[in-house]
Design an enzyme around this catalytic site. Structure first.
Site, PDB file in Angstrom:
ATOM      1  N   LYS A  34      68.189  72.219  55.176  1.00 42.16           N
ATOM      2  CA  LYS A  34      66.734  72.079  55.010  1.00 42.16           C
ATOM      3  C   LYS A  34      66.274  72.943  53.839  1.00 42.16           C
ATOM      4  O   LYS A  34      67.052  73.749  53.313  1.00 42.16           O
ATOM      5  CB  LYS A  34      66.017  72.476  56.300  1.00 42.16           C
ATOM      6  N   ARG A 130      58.479  79.654  69.932  1.00 47.35           N
ATOM      7  CA  ARG A 130      57.975  78.983  68.734  1.00 47.35           C
ATOM      8  C   ARG A 130      57.849  77.513  69.092  1.00 47.35           C
ATOM      9  O   ARG A 130      56.775  77.060  69.438  1.00 47.35           O
ATOM     10  CB  ARG A 130      58.976  79.234  67.581  1.00 47.35           C
ATOM     11  N   TYR A 254      54.024  96.941  33.492  1.00 46.28           N
ATOM     12  CA  TYR A 254      52.674  97.029  34.062  1.00 46.28           C
ATOM     13  C   TYR A 254      52.511  98.282  34.915  1.00 46.28           C
ATOM     14  O   TYR A 254      53.382  98.604  35.721  1.00 46.28           O
ATOM     15  CB  TYR A 254      52.381  95.799  34.927  1.00 46.28           C
ATOM     16  N   MET A 302      55.978  88.141  34.981  1.00 42.29           N
ATOM     17  CA  MET A 302      56.102  86.705  35.286  1.00 42.29           C
ATOM     18  C   MET A 302      57.391  86.110  34.707  1.00 42.29           C
ATOM     19  O   MET A 302      58.090  85.342  35.373  1.00 42.29           O
ATOM     20  CB  MET A 302      54.889  85.941  34.746  1.00 42.29           C
TER      21      MET A 302
HETATM   22  C1  LIG Z   1      66.144  75.311  64.492  1.00 41.32           C
HETATM   23  C2  LIG Z   1      67.032  75.996  63.497  1.00 41.32           C
HETATM   24  N1  LIG Z   1      68.350  75.877  63.651  1.00 41.32           N
HETATM   25  C3  LIG Z   1      69.209  76.479  62.780  1.00 41.32           C
HETATM   26  C4  LIG Z   1      68.740  77.199  61.714  1.00 41.32           C
HETATM   27  C5  LIG Z   1      69.722  77.869  60.791  1.00 41.32           C
HETATM   28  O1  LIG Z   1      69.569  79.260  60.893  1.00 41.32           O
HETATM   29  P1  LIG Z   1      70.426  80.233  59.978  1.00 41.32           P
HETATM   30  O2  LIG Z   1      70.039  79.948  58.576  1.00 41.32           O
HETATM   31  O3  LIG Z   1      70.018  81.605  60.410  1.00 41.32           O
HETATM   32  O4  LIG Z   1      71.833  79.910  60.260  1.00 41.32           O
HETATM   33  C6  LIG Z   1      67.371  77.345  61.530  1.00 41.32           C
HETATM   34  C7  LIG Z   1      66.863  78.126  60.405  1.00 41.32           C
HETATM   35  O5  LIG Z   1      65.779  78.575  60.277  1.00 41.32           O
HETATM   36  C8  LIG Z   1      66.484  76.710  62.454  1.00 41.32           C
HETATM   37  O6  LIG Z   1      65.153  76.810  62.320  1.00 41.32           O
END
Ligand SMILES: Cc1ncc(COP(=O)(O)O)c(C=O)c1O
Length: 366
Positions: A34, A130, A254, A302
């Site tokens: 992702k 969550r 800066y 930047m």
């Molecule tokens: C639902 C879920 N599964 C697995 C993962 C993978 O986690 P990690 O990157 O800590 O292995 C994430 C990452 O945020 C997640 O939200």
């Protein structure tokens, strides 16, 4: 051309994926790609892992469709499921698997008329608080989904809040709740993220979900033998574009945050927060110049940052600078170490690298 690039080592990615599999030989590992594979480029990473990984995980349907459009045919699970009922038609067309975490998603799923049953991962909230159904309500929902003609390959899924920590108390509480439920339902499980894959065999399920470890970052509070075998996948690489000689006491950048404690040589590097490098990097944040450790001196701008190279006499305009990853001489600067100096985690640094730093792919899988 501006010298900043994000070099992506696809062989290292495959090595890390195989390490995740070796950690959990009885599980299948879904590769979590992702957020554009944590900033590494989801399509290239999927193509590199396609031969090994039986499934990929993304956050949402847009990410999954991008992979299908790129020719990826491997199963893809949507970790947050659908965001609206009409996405189910696309889930069906593309054969995606979905997590379900809310009652409205289940209502939509049961009301839909897909051409074939949809693989479903039922998300339960075992303590992360969550997403997901409460443990107490999960059994009834599980039984309803098991009996639904629209549903196949039902799994129980949950996420750990503290698997990275040495203190195992909360992890054990989550695990105990999940084991109780899994025993009652005889359910196949998908629980383990990277830290649980690396450190908690008890959490290994039918599937695991390693993410950040695939990219070579060690998520554990205390490294172990396995995390030391991880290889960095991204090297954020640039060059020195100007040199400065400063007298003792002269400031840099800066607000003049850094002042030369002695006569100093400062290298100006083409990389800044406009490329995604963290502006919170403190003075002293490590950087490799010609493969030698040096320290950031002054606030990140930047397009540029400044590094004290007083002790690197061969640093000149054009010298290689590695912000994290592997230098040409083989020296590694872990992204986790840079993250600590920025009061953040590797996840934000990796996902934060902007398109302005072009990805350049290497390795046999490239
Ligand atoms: C639902 C879920 N599964 C697995 C993962 C993978 O986690 P990690 O990157 O800590 O292995 C994430 C990452 O945020 C997640 O939200």
């Amino acid at each position: 051309m501006r010298p900043l690039v994000a070099d992506i080592d696809l062989d290292a990615l495959r090595h890390n994926y195989q390490l995740a599999c070796r950690c959990a030989p009885k599980s299948r590992s879904v590769a979590v790609i992702k957020a554009d594979a944590y900033g590494h480029g989801a399509l290239a990473c999927a193509q590199a892992l396609e031969r090994d990984a039986p499934a990929f995980a993304v956050a949402c349907i847009e990410e999954a469709i991008t992979l299908r459009q790129g020719g990826v045919t491997t199963p893809i699970v949507l970790l947050e499921g659908i965001f609206s009922a009409d996405e189910l038609a696309l889930v069906d067309v593309h054969g995606f698997w979905i997590a379900v975490h809310s009652q409205w998603q289940i209502d939509a799923l049961l009301a839909a008329t897909p051409s074939q049953p949809i693989p479903v991962w039922l998300k339960v909230d075992s303590g992360m608080h969550r997403l997901g159904f409460a443990i107490e309500e999960a059994a009834a929902i599980w039984r309803k989904l098991s009996a639904a003609p629209n549903v196949t390959a039902l799994h129980l899924m949950s996420h750990f809040a503290t698997a990275d920590l040495q203190d195992s108390r909360y992890f054990n509480q989550q695990m105990a709740r999940l084991q109780g439920l899994a025993n009652e339902l005889d359910a196949p499980l998908c629980l383990a993220n990277s830290p649980a894959t690396l450190a908690w065999p008890v959490a290994h399920g039918d599937w695991n979900r390693p993410g950040v470890m695939l990219y070579g970052s060690d998520p554990l509070e205390v490294a172990n033998d396995i995390t030391q075998q991880l290889q960095p996948v991204m090297t954020l690489r640039s060059e020195v574009i100007a040199m400065r000689e400063l007298e003792e006491g002269e400031p840099v950048g800066y607000s003049g945050r850094w002042r030369a404690p002695r006569r100093s040589r400062i290298a100006v590097v083409a990389c800044g927060y406009g490329d995604g490098y963290d502006r919170h990097a403190r003075d002293g944040t490590p950087v490799l110049v010609n493969g030698q450790r040096c320290a950031i001196a002054g606030k990140v701008s930047m397009d540029m940052l400044t590094v004290d190279v007083t002790d690197v006499p061969d640093a000149v305009i054009g010298s290689e600078v590695v912000l994290w990853g592997r230098a040409s001489n083989g020296v590694i600067l872990p992204v986790d170490e840079v993250a600590r100096y920025c009061d953040t985690i590797s996840y934000t640094l990796l996902t934060g690298v902007l398109p302005r730093a072009p990805r350049r792919y290497h390795g046999r899988s490239a």
